[in-house]
Design a protein around this motif. Structure first.
Motif, PDB file in Angstrom:
ATOM      1  N   GLY A 250       0.836  -1.192   0.000  1.00 33.53           N
ATOM      2  CA  GLY A 250       0.000   0.000   0.000  1.00 33.53           C
ATOM      3  C   GLY A 250       0.873   1.244   0.000  1.00 33.53           C
ATOM      4  N   ARG A 251       1.649   1.409  -1.041  1.00 30.56           N
ATOM      5  CA  ARG A 251       2.710   2.417  -1.078  1.00 30.56           C
ATOM      6  C   ARG A 251       2.253   3.822  -0.704  1.00 30.56           C
ATOM      7  N   LEU A 252       1.227   4.323  -1.357  1.00 25.29           N
ATOM      8  CA  LEU A 252       0.791   5.686  -1.072  1.00 25.29           C
ATOM      9  C   LEU A 252       0.252   5.806   0.348  1.00 25.29           C
ATOM     10  N   SER A 253      -0.550   4.853   0.781  1.00 25.86           N
ATOM     11  CA  SER A 253      -1.097   4.937   2.137  1.00 25.86           C
ATOM     12  C   SER A 253       0.023   4.832   3.177  1.00 25.86           C
ATOM     13  N   MET A 254       1.018   3.989   2.932  1.00 28.99           N
ATOM     14  CA  MET A 254       2.152   3.880   3.863  1.00 28.99           C
ATOM     15  C   MET A 254       2.979   5.157   3.864  1.00 28.99           C
TER      16      MET A 254
ATOM     17  N   ALA B 109       8.495   3.628   0.909  1.00 29.87           N
ATOM     18  CA  ALA B 109       7.270   3.734   0.109  1.00 29.87           C
ATOM     19  C   ALA B 109       7.481   4.674  -1.080  1.00 29.87           C
TER      20      ALA B 109
ATOM     21  N   ALA C 228       0.002  13.958  -1.364  1.00 30.59           N
ATOM     22  CA  ALA C 228      -1.379  13.541  -1.626  1.00 30.59           C
ATOM     23  C   ALA C 228      -1.907  14.144  -2.924  1.00 30.59           C
TER      24      ALA C 228
ATOM     25  N   LEU D  92       1.896   8.209   3.236  1.00 30.32           N
ATOM     26  CA  LEU D  92       1.142   9.218   3.980  1.00 30.32           C
ATOM     27  C   LEU D  92       1.144   8.922   5.481  1.00 30.32           C
ATOM     28  N   LEU D  93       1.036   7.644   5.841  1.00 23.56           N
ATOM     29  CA  LEU D  93       1.098   7.246   7.244  1.00 23.56           C
ATOM     30  C   LEU D  93       2.464   7.590   7.846  1.00 23.56           C
TER      31      LEU D  93
ATOM     32  N   ARG E 109      -2.457   7.952  -8.764  1.00 21.09           N
ATOM     33  CA  ARG E 109      -3.068   6.821  -8.057  1.00 21.09           C
ATOM     34  C   ARG E 109      -2.791   5.485  -8.741  1.00 21.09           C
TER      35      ARG E 109
ATOM     36  N   THR F 168       0.724  12.666  -6.211  1.00 22.38           N
ATOM     37  CA  THR F 168       1.049  11.268  -6.470  1.00 22.38           C
ATOM     38  C   THR F 168      -0.047  10.628  -7.309  1.00 22.38           C
TER      39      THR F 168
END
Length: 186
Positions: free
Chosen positions: A63-67, A108, A172, A69-70, A177, A175
């Motif tokens: 989950g590259r983008l979510s990681m 990520a 966000a 951002l996290l 999707r 990037t």
């Protein structure tokens, strides 16, 4: 500039933030040790735990983008906690957290870049973060010294919070999707 290249600029700003944060502590350490009563050993941990925690970049991420951002959000939160740390032990723990969060972002981000840039575009895309990291590493002690001299060592950490919010917004926003069709993995 396409979204992919804007993403690389946003990721490069993250790399610059992490690089300056790494070396800013070299100068701020004396003020931190004095104000929080750190022992020599704790001072060494404070400075060197961050790059050691960056070894977390070897951890695979899903989950590259979510990681990403996290990790960025975590970096901002841990930086805020470091700014208000009541003791040296808490600050050293926060420093480790900063390094781990930065490692998550770097891993990520690297995976996103690898997904979006192939062939002859890969190396130019990789040069952007390096081009910003080197001057940031050099500027870190100057930034740390000026902040410590005129404000407080706590601002060395607190300044990361608004910078992280900007980085979160840029990543966000820019990037893509999905990977480009020509480069999609089987």
């Amino acid at each position: 500039m396409t979204g992919r290249w804007q993403m690389m600029v946003a990721l490069s700003l993250c790399v610059a933030l992490f690089s300056a944060n790494w070396t800013a502590l070299y100068v701020a350490q004396q003020a931190i040790s004095r104000d929080l009563g750190l022992t020599s050993a704790a001072g060494v941990w404070l400075v060197h735990l961050y790059p050691a925690a960056l070894l977390g970049v070897l951890i695979p991420v899903k989950g590259r983008l979510s990681m990403l951002l996290l990790g960025l959000g975590g970096f901002g939160l841990v930086s805020a906690a470091a700014a208000f740390a009541p003791s040296g032990a808490v600050l050293v723990g926060c420093r480790a957290g900063q390094g781990l969060a930065a490692a998550i972002v770097l891993r990520a981000g690297f995976e996103l870049a690898r997904e979006h840039f192939r062939g002859t575009e890969w190396w130019p895309a990789l040069v952007i973060p390096v081009a910003l990291a080197v001057p940031a590493l050099i500027a870190g002690p100057v930034i740390g010294g000026v902040i410590t001299e005129f404000l407080s060592f706590r601002w060395v950490f607190l300044i990361n919070v608004p910078l992280t919010v900007v980085a979160l917004a840029l990543v966000a926003l820019f990037t893509p999707r999905t990977a480009p069709t020509a480069y999609a993995r089987p």
